[in-house]
Scaffold this motif. Sequence first.
Motif, PDB file in Angstrom:
ATOM      1  N   VAL A  75       5.986   0.079   8.543  1.00 32.08           N
ATOM      2  CA  VAL A  75       7.076  -0.124   7.496  1.00 32.08           C
ATOM      3  C   VAL A  75       7.336   1.421   7.079  1.00 32.08           C
ATOM      4  O   VAL A  75       6.639   2.242   6.915  1.00 32.08           O
ATOM      5  CB  VAL A  75       6.189  -0.622   6.364  1.00 32.08           C
ATOM      6  N   ASP A  76       8.637   1.649   6.855  1.00 33.16           N
ATOM      7  CA  ASP A  76       9.441   2.947   6.452  1.00 33.16           C
ATOM      8  C   ASP A  76       9.541   2.739   5.009  1.00 33.16           C
ATOM      9  O   ASP A  76       9.981   1.747   4.433  1.00 33.16           O
ATOM     10  CB  ASP A  76      10.640   3.278   7.095  1.00 33.16           C
ATOM     11  N   VAL A  77       9.409   4.042   4.310  1.00 33.81           N
ATOM     12  CA  VAL A  77       9.713   4.174   2.743  1.00 33.81           C
ATOM     13  C   VAL A  77      10.898   5.038   2.704  1.00 33.81           C
ATOM     14  O   VAL A  77      10.650   6.252   3.061  1.00 33.81           O
ATOM     15  CB  VAL A  77       8.591   4.651   1.906  1.00 33.81           C
ATOM     16  N   SER A  94       0.782  -1.295   0.020  1.00 32.21           N
ATOM     17  CA  SER A  94      -0.037   0.002  -0.065  1.00 32.21           C
ATOM     18  C   SER A  94       0.837   1.272   0.126  1.00 32.21           C
ATOM     19  O   SER A  94       0.491   2.421  -0.162  1.00 32.21           O
ATOM     20  CB  SER A  94      -0.951   0.017   1.259  1.00 32.21           C
ATOM     21  N   ALA A  95       2.037   1.183   0.225  1.00 33.23           N
ATOM     22  CA  ALA A  95       2.846   2.535   0.388  1.00 33.23           C
ATOM     23  C   ALA A  95       3.417   2.797  -1.084  1.00 33.23           C
ATOM     24  O   ALA A  95       4.651   2.764  -1.435  1.00 33.23           O
ATOM     25  CB  ALA A  95       4.182   2.109   1.301  1.00 33.23           C
ATOM     26  N   ALA A 140      -4.325   4.181  -0.871  1.00 36.52           N
ATOM     27  CA  ALA A 140      -3.431   3.319  -0.257  1.00 36.52           C
ATOM     28  C   ALA A 140      -4.123   2.321   1.045  1.00 36.52           C
ATOM     29  O   ALA A 140      -3.839   1.349   0.966  1.00 36.52           O
ATOM     30  CB  ALA A 140      -2.482   4.212   0.558  1.00 36.52           C
ATOM     31  N   TYR A 141      -5.050   2.911   1.551  1.00 36.41           N
ATOM     32  CA  TYR A 141      -5.773   1.914   2.260  1.00 36.41           C
ATOM     33  C   TYR A 141      -6.710   1.060   1.745  1.00 36.41           C
ATOM     34  O   TYR A 141      -6.778  -0.172   2.151  1.00 36.41           O
ATOM     35  CB  TYR A 141      -6.890   3.168   3.232  1.00 36.41           C
ATOM     36  N   GLU A 142      -7.296   1.562   0.664  1.00 38.65           N
ATOM     37  CA  GLU A 142      -8.070   0.209  -0.111  1.00 38.65           C
ATOM     38  C   GLU A 142      -6.992  -0.752  -0.723  1.00 38.65           C
ATOM     39  O   GLU A 142      -7.393  -1.984  -0.779  1.00 38.65           O
ATOM     40  CB  GLU A 142      -8.705   1.081  -1.447  1.00 38.65           C
ATOM     41  N   ILE A 143      -5.944  -0.326  -1.143  1.00 36.75           N
ATOM     42  CA  ILE A 143      -4.806  -1.147  -1.539  1.00 36.75           C
ATOM     43  C   ILE A 143      -4.446  -2.130  -0.425  1.00 36.75           C
ATOM     44  O   ILE A 143      -4.214  -3.249  -0.426  1.00 36.75           O
ATOM     45  CB  ILE A 143      -3.638  -0.398  -2.001  1.00 36.75           C
ATOM     46  N   TYR A 176      -4.946   2.057  10.387  1.00 35.32           N
ATOM     47  CA  TYR A 176      -3.928   1.961   9.325  1.00 35.32           C
ATOM     48  C   TYR A 176      -3.697   3.639   9.209  1.00 35.32           C
ATOM     49  O   TYR A 176      -4.650   4.626   9.009  1.00 35.32           O
ATOM     50  CB  TYR A 176      -4.872   1.532   7.866  1.00 35.32           C
ATOM     51  N   THR A 177      -2.395   3.699   9.104  1.00 38.86           N
ATOM     52  CA  THR A 177      -2.054   5.432   9.359  1.00 38.86           C
ATOM     53  C   THR A 177      -0.929   5.302   8.375  1.00 38.86           C
ATOM     54  O   THR A 177      -0.055   4.653   8.285  1.00 38.86           O
ATOM     55  CB  THR A 177      -1.606   5.681  10.588  1.00 38.86           C
ATOM     56  N   VAL A 178      -1.095   6.521   7.491  1.00 35.34           N
ATOM     57  CA  VAL A 178       0.054   6.843   6.536  1.00 35.34           C
ATOM     58  C   VAL A 178       0.639   8.138   7.207  1.00 35.34           C
ATOM     59  O   VAL A 178      -0.004   9.051   7.606  1.00 35.34           O
ATOM     60  CB  VAL A 178      -0.639   7.313   5.150  1.00 35.34           C
ATOM     61  N   TYR A 179       2.076   8.149   7.129  1.00 29.05           N
ATOM     62  CA  TYR A 179       2.906   9.076   7.660  1.00 29.05           C
ATOM     63  C   TYR A 179       3.547   9.611   6.413  1.00 29.05           C
ATOM     64  O   TYR A 179       4.663   8.986   5.942  1.00 29.05           O
ATOM     65  CB  TYR A 179       3.777   8.584   8.835  1.00 29.05           C
ATOM     66  N   ASN A 180       3.419  10.963   5.970  1.00 30.92           N
ATOM     67  CA  ASN A 180       4.010  11.695   5.062  1.00 30.92           C
ATOM     68  C   ASN A 180       4.906  12.332   5.614  1.00 30.92           C
ATOM     69  O   ASN A 180       4.605  13.523   6.306  1.00 30.92           O
ATOM     70  CB  ASN A 180       3.156  12.244   4.126  1.00 30.92           C
TER      71      ASN A 180
END
Length: 195
Positions: A186-188, A61-62, A83-86, A118-122
């Motif tokens: 998970v870091d990108v 998802s990232a 990203a959440y749907e993926i 589910y959390t995205v960190y930009n």
Amino acid sequence: MTFGRKGFLPLKTESGEAEWAAGLFALLFLGILLCATLQTDLYRSSSDYLEDALALSNLASAVVDVREYGISHRLLIEDPRNAYEIYREAVKGNLNLDENWRCPGVRLISGPVRIVNYTVYNVDGNDVTVSSFDGNGVMRQWQEPLGSAAAPNGVPIESTGVYSEITYFVEGFLGTMVEAHKGKLVDVVADPRGD
């Protein structure tokens, strides 16, 4: 009534009764120890299975904005909703879940799997934009300074990444059900060599 040397009544036992009692106690103890060991191994296997599936689903998802990276070299996940749907589809596929989010391997996962977080960190400079989805899929968004942002598992946020947490039931010894939580960050990061 006659008392023995130390003032107690003498015990009348048949030959070998004490050894039988000690042997049965030792067998009972070993049986309980074996059951506890098997249960611990089941929990460990379930945890390892879910941790791998979470890491793979988070990575799936990232999806970073390649155009933005090509222009500014910033790694940003452009659309947190996408990203959440993926992520949802990846979890379902990685755990082989059916339409009711149940796993056919009922020994490892005995009930429906639920996404708790589910959390995205930009990360953009010194700012972290947090896009967090709750168990119902409702998104909240806010900003935090880079030094104070941390994932729910306590790991500080240093680069763009994804955190997710799921909950599920594991069937224990004698049919007991235990609710388990599993979270993973998970870091990108860009390859420092530029490859």
